[in-house]
Design a protein around this motif. Structure first.
Motif, PDB file in Angstrom:
ATOM      1  N   ALA A  18      78.405  29.845  15.579  1.00 11.26           N
ATOM      2  CA  ALA A  18      77.855  28.508  15.324  1.00 11.26           C
ATOM      3  C   ALA A  18      76.756  28.626  14.268  1.00 11.26           C
ATOM      4  O   ALA A  18      76.090  29.650  14.172  1.00 11.26           O
ATOM      5  N   TYR A  19      76.571  27.575  13.444  1.00  7.39           N
ATOM      6  CA  TYR A  19      75.653  27.727  12.306  1.00  7.39           C
ATOM      7  C   TYR A  19      75.108  26.383  11.831  1.00  7.39           C
ATOM      8  O   TYR A  19      75.620  25.312  12.190  1.00  7.39           O
ATOM      9  N   GLY A  20      74.080  26.460  11.016  1.00  9.41           N
ATOM     10  CA  GLY A  20      73.597  25.303  10.286  1.00  9.41           C
ATOM     11  C   GLY A  20      73.321  25.716   8.849  1.00  9.41           C
ATOM     12  O   GLY A  20      73.080  26.899   8.568  1.00  9.41           O
ATOM     13  N   VAL A  21      73.406  24.763   7.916  1.00 14.94           N
ATOM     14  CA  VAL A  21      73.134  25.036   6.500  1.00 14.94           C
ATOM     15  C   VAL A  21      71.840  24.336   6.114  1.00 14.94           C
ATOM     16  O   VAL A  21      71.635  23.171   6.474  1.00 14.94           O
ATOM     17  N   TYR A  22      70.969  25.037   5.395  1.00 17.64           N
ATOM     18  CA  TYR A  22      69.678  24.453   4.988  1.00 17.64           C
ATOM     19  C   TYR A  22      69.446  24.661   3.501  1.00 17.64           C
ATOM     20  O   TYR A  22      69.651  25.754   2.989  1.00 17.64           O
ATOM     21  N   ASP A  23      69.020  23.602   2.820  1.00 20.32           N
ATOM     22  CA  ASP A  23      68.595  23.775   1.427  1.00 20.32           C
ATOM     23  C   ASP A  23      67.133  23.376   1.272  1.00 20.32           C
ATOM     24  O   ASP A  23      66.605  23.276   0.167  1.00 20.32           O
ATOM     25  N   ASN A  24      66.484  23.161   2.437  1.00 19.77           N
ATOM     26  CA  ASN A  24      65.092  22.732   2.433  1.00 19.77           C
ATOM     27  C   ASN A  24      64.306  23.660   3.351  1.00 19.77           C
ATOM     28  O   ASN A  24      64.644  23.823   4.533  1.00 19.77           O
ATOM     29  N   LEU A  25      63.271  24.285   2.797  1.00 21.92           N
ATOM     30  CA  LEU A  25      62.492  25.297   3.523  1.00 21.92           C
ATOM     31  C   LEU A  25      61.896  24.756   4.818  1.00 21.92           C
ATOM     32  O   LEU A  25      62.016  25.373   5.879  1.00 21.92           O
ATOM     33  N   GLU A  26      61.273  23.564   4.727  1.00 22.68           N
ATOM     34  CA  GLU A  26      60.581  23.015   5.910  1.00 22.68           C
ATOM     35  C   GLU A  26      61.578  22.736   7.035  1.00 22.68           C
ATOM     36  O   GLU A  26      61.322  23.039   8.194  1.00 22.68           O
ATOM     37  N   GLU A  27      62.732  22.192   6.658  1.00 25.73           N
ATOM     38  CA  GLU A  27      63.740  21.889   7.686  1.00 25.73           C
ATOM     39  C   GLU A  27      64.273  23.155   8.337  1.00 25.73           C
ATOM     40  O   GLU A  27      64.507  23.197   9.555  1.00 25.73           O
ATOM     41  N   ALA A  28      64.444  24.196   7.525  1.00 25.60           N
ATOM     42  CA  ALA A  28      64.938  25.473   8.059  1.00 25.60           C
ATOM     43  C   ALA A  28      63.925  26.018   9.071  1.00 25.60           C
ATOM     44  O   ALA A  28      64.300  26.443  10.173  1.00 25.60           O
ATOM     45  N   ILE A  29      62.651  25.960   8.722  1.00 23.08           N
ATOM     46  CA  ILE A  29      61.616  26.519   9.613  1.00 23.08           C
ATOM     47  C   ILE A  29      61.481  25.669  10.876  1.00 23.08           C
ATOM     48  O   ILE A  29      61.334  26.197  11.984  1.00 23.08           O
ATOM     49  N   GLU A  30      61.593  24.381  10.710  1.00 20.47           N
ATOM     50  CA  GLU A  30      61.580  23.457  11.849  1.00 20.47           C
ATOM     51  C   GLU A  30      62.692  23.832  12.843  1.00 20.47           C
ATOM     52  O   GLU A  30      62.468  23.946  14.051  1.00 20.47           O
ATOM     53  N   TYR A  31      63.888  24.079  12.301  1.00 17.25           N
ATOM     54  CA  TYR A  31      65.013  24.446  13.168  1.00 17.25           C
ATOM     55  C   TYR A  31      64.743  25.773  13.888  1.00 17.25           C
ATOM     56  O   TYR A  31      65.004  25.918  15.082  1.00 17.25           O
ATOM     57  N   LEU A  32      64.166  26.752  13.136  1.00 16.52           N
ATOM     58  CA  LEU A  32      63.937  28.082  13.718  1.00 16.52           C
ATOM     59  C   LEU A  32      63.069  28.022  14.967  1.00 16.52           C
ATOM     60  O   LEU A  32      63.234  28.810  15.891  1.00 16.52           O
ATOM     61  N   ARG A  33      62.135  27.046  14.996  1.00 17.41           N
ATOM     62  CA  ARG A  33      61.200  26.955  16.137  1.00 17.41           C
ATOM     63  C   ARG A  33      61.934  26.711  17.456  1.00 17.41           C
ATOM     64  O   ARG A  33      61.424  27.051  18.512  1.00 17.41           O
ATOM     65  N   THR A  34      63.138  26.149  17.364  1.00 14.15           N
ATOM     66  CA  THR A  34      63.880  25.861  18.603  1.00 14.15           C
ATOM     67  C   THR A  34      65.099  26.770  18.749  1.00 14.15           C
ATOM     68  O   THR A  34      65.819  26.691  19.738  1.00 14.15           O
ATOM     69  N   ALA A  35      65.343  27.622  17.740  1.00 12.73           N
ATOM     70  CA  ALA A  35      66.585  28.406  17.736  1.00 12.73           C
ATOM     71  C   ALA A  35      66.482  29.592  18.697  1.00 12.73           C
ATOM     72  O   ALA A  35      65.420  30.185  18.845  1.00 12.73           O
ATOM     73  N   PRO A  36      67.600  29.967  19.346  1.00 12.97           N
ATOM     74  CA  PRO A  36      67.590  31.156  20.200  1.00 12.97           C
ATOM     75  C   PRO A  36      67.412  32.428  19.360  1.00 12.97           C
ATOM     76  O   PRO A  36      67.819  32.469  18.200  1.00 12.97           O
ATOM     77  N   LEU A  37      66.786  33.438  19.959  1.00 17.48           N
ATOM     78  CA  LEU A  37      66.570  34.720  19.273  1.00 17.48           C
ATOM     79  C   LEU A  37      67.455  35.789  19.907  1.00 17.48           C
ATOM     80  O   LEU A  37      67.751  35.680  21.085  1.00 17.48           O
ATOM     81  N   PRO A  38      67.860  36.841  19.181  1.00 17.18           N
ATOM     82  CA  PRO A  38      67.695  36.961  17.739  1.00 17.18           C
ATOM     83  C   PRO A  38      68.496  35.885  17.007  1.00 17.18           C
ATOM     84  O   PRO A  38      69.440  35.325  17.555  1.00 17.18           O
ATOM     85  N   THR A  39      68.077  35.655  15.760  1.00 17.02           N
ATOM     86  CA  THR A  39      68.790  34.670  14.963  1.00 17.02           C
ATOM     87  C   THR A  39      69.222  35.327  13.651  1.00 17.02           C
ATOM     88  O   THR A  39      68.604  36.297  13.208  1.00 17.02           O
ATOM     89  N   VAL A  40      70.307  34.832  13.084  1.00 14.00           N
ATOM     90  CA  VAL A  40      70.884  35.495  11.907  1.00 14.00           C
ATOM     91  C   VAL A  40      70.727  34.577  10.697  1.00 14.00           C
ATOM     92  O   VAL A  40      71.129  33.411  10.739  1.00 14.00           O
TER      93      VAL A  40
END
Ligand code: AMP
Ligand code: GLY
Length: 421
Positions: free
Chosen positions: A119-141
């Motif tokens: 499963a994945y998401g695509v990001y072209d915006n730094l802030e949105e990517a970091i926002e997503y990471l805060r809720t993402a399960p670890l480890p993350t790829v």
């Protein structure tokens, strides 16, 4: 026929040695090749990404066929350019090479056609990517969209590491424009399998499966490298797994590419993970793998040149592609320190009675001497009736290759052997 192979590594040396067995070929050029190939090919010093230079050479020499082996010229459209001056090639055109050239493309393709992947998401915006990471399960790829010299995948164990990775790719542009977009994906677990497959755009024929060993040190410790050794066949790739892969991954991928108007001709490399929920695609490559090729082609029992031309001509369904029973092992000998700082420039001595094939990668000629000239210097590849015997033989034969500062892993194939038991 006059044939050229573009590229300079162990993979290209293995392709060249196999092509040499074809009766139809009477001259092989390596562009640019390396000093360890001079017994097998004529070296032509043009960089692999110099599309004009290579097209001009191909026209001048009236080449009949060109095998484009590395990813960057394929993704840049080398095959399209050579075709436009009337030269047949092995390898996908630019439209199809995007399957490796853009991770966003390949992930979206798999999603659209229901091909199992993380499963994945695509990001072209730094802030949105970091926002997503805060809720993402670890480890993350985290993966850069474009080509990144094999270094574009970061597995982050902590939020801090993940943030740093995203910043270095999107803000500091450590991979240049390849990092304009990123993919953030689910971390999968399970043994990895490499399957290379011939394709003419419609028909797909998988080759014998392989296992790469990407980390620098024994027991899969140390940094990621281009590959420190391989074995084939991969014991995790059982008959049942192979059938699932064929039905749910390989054929659907070839059909998907055809359907998108991007028919894939050449060698399609499936990087697979056999997860508890079945096989999933980790990555596609639009080319032969290195060092997978160094164990797969020695087991090929058919004429490689015939198969390649069948891929080009769309007649793969009528072509014999047979593999030998038995197994192969390739142990890479690198310069100590690789993939970081290392010293090279030392004479390479290979005993005359070596009972294995040496595929050269980082080697150069200095007069009649052969010198180490890179991180991965060469691979020693052996075949035998069983995997155990192939591994023992490959290691035994590495003793017949000497250069100062040589380093190799000592456990290539041991995980595969354990799986067989
Ligand atoms: P690559 O540079 O694309 O060959 O990827 C390097 C390695 O990262 C792969 O061989 C896998 O071991 C690992 N990898 C890539 N994607 C994932 C994932 N989604 N889950 C776990 N490991 C991954
Ligand atoms: N051995 C992995 C690759 O060629 O990308």
């Amino acid at each position: 026929m006059k044939v050229a192979v573009i590229g300079s590594g162990g993979r290209e040396h293995a392709i060249i040695k196999k092509l040499k067995q074809s009766k139809e070929i009477n001259a092989i050029y390596a562009i640019p090749g390396n000093g360890g190939m001079t017994e097998d090919a004529i070296l032509i010093n043009i960089p692999v990404t110099d599309i004009n230079g290579i097209c001009n050479f191909a026209k001048q020499e009236k080449l009949d066929y060109v095998v484009v082996a590395p990813d960057d010229p394929l993704v840049a459209g080398m095959v399209d350019a050579l075709n436009s001056v009337g030269i047949d090639c092995f390898g996908p055109d630019k439209k199809a090479a995007i399957i490796e050239g853009s991770k966003v493309f390949s992930k979206d393709l798999m999603k659209k056609y229901n091909i199992p992947t993380a499963a994945y998401g695509v990001y072209d915006n730094l802030e949105e990517a970091i926002e997503y990471l805060r809720t993402a399960p670890l480890p993350t790829v985290i993966k850069a969209d474009g080509l990144a010299l094999g270094k574009g995948v970061i597995i982050a164990e902590t939020l801090k590491e993940a943030e740093n990775a995203v910043r270095s790719i999107m803000e500091d542009k450590v991979f240049g424009a390849s990092g304009n977009k990123i993919v953030i994906e689910e971390f999968l677990t399970g043994p990895e399998v490499s399957v290379l497959a011939f394709s003419d755009g419609k028909t797909l024929v998988p080759m014998v499966s392989a296992m790469d060993h990407k980390r620098a040190k024994d027991n899969d410790k140390g940094l990621n490298t281009g590959g420190m050794g391989t074995i084939a066949p991969n014991p995790y790739y059982t008959k049942d797994v192979a059938k699932i892969c064929m039905d749910e991954i390989f054929i659907p991928t070839i059909r998907a590419m055809e359907n998108e108007g991007r028919a894939f001709k050449g060698c399609l490399f499936f990087g697979l993970m056999i997860t508890p929920n079945g096989p999933k695609v980790i990555e596609y490559n639009c080319r032969f793998g290195d060092p997978e090729t160094q164990v797969v082609l020695p087991l090929l029992d058919s004429d490689l040149f015939e198969i390649m031309r069948a891929c080009t001509n769309g007649t793969l369904d009528k072509c014999e592609v047979k593999f030998k029973d038995g197994a192969a092992c390739c142990v890479v000998m690198a310069s100590n320190g690789y993939p970081e700082k290392y010293q090279s420039g030392f004479p390479i001595i290979v005993d005359k009675d070596i009972d294995a094939t040496v595929y050269f990668a980082g080697a150069k000629k200095d007069g009649d001497k052969l010198l180490s000239a890179g991180g991965r210097v060469l691979g020693v590849s052996a075949t035998a009736d069983t995997l155990d015997a192939a591994i023992n033989k490959a290691y035994k034969q590495t003793e017949k290759v000497n250069f100062e500062n040589a380093y190799k892993r000592n456990d290539i194939g041991s995980r595969a052997l354990a799986a067989l038991k």
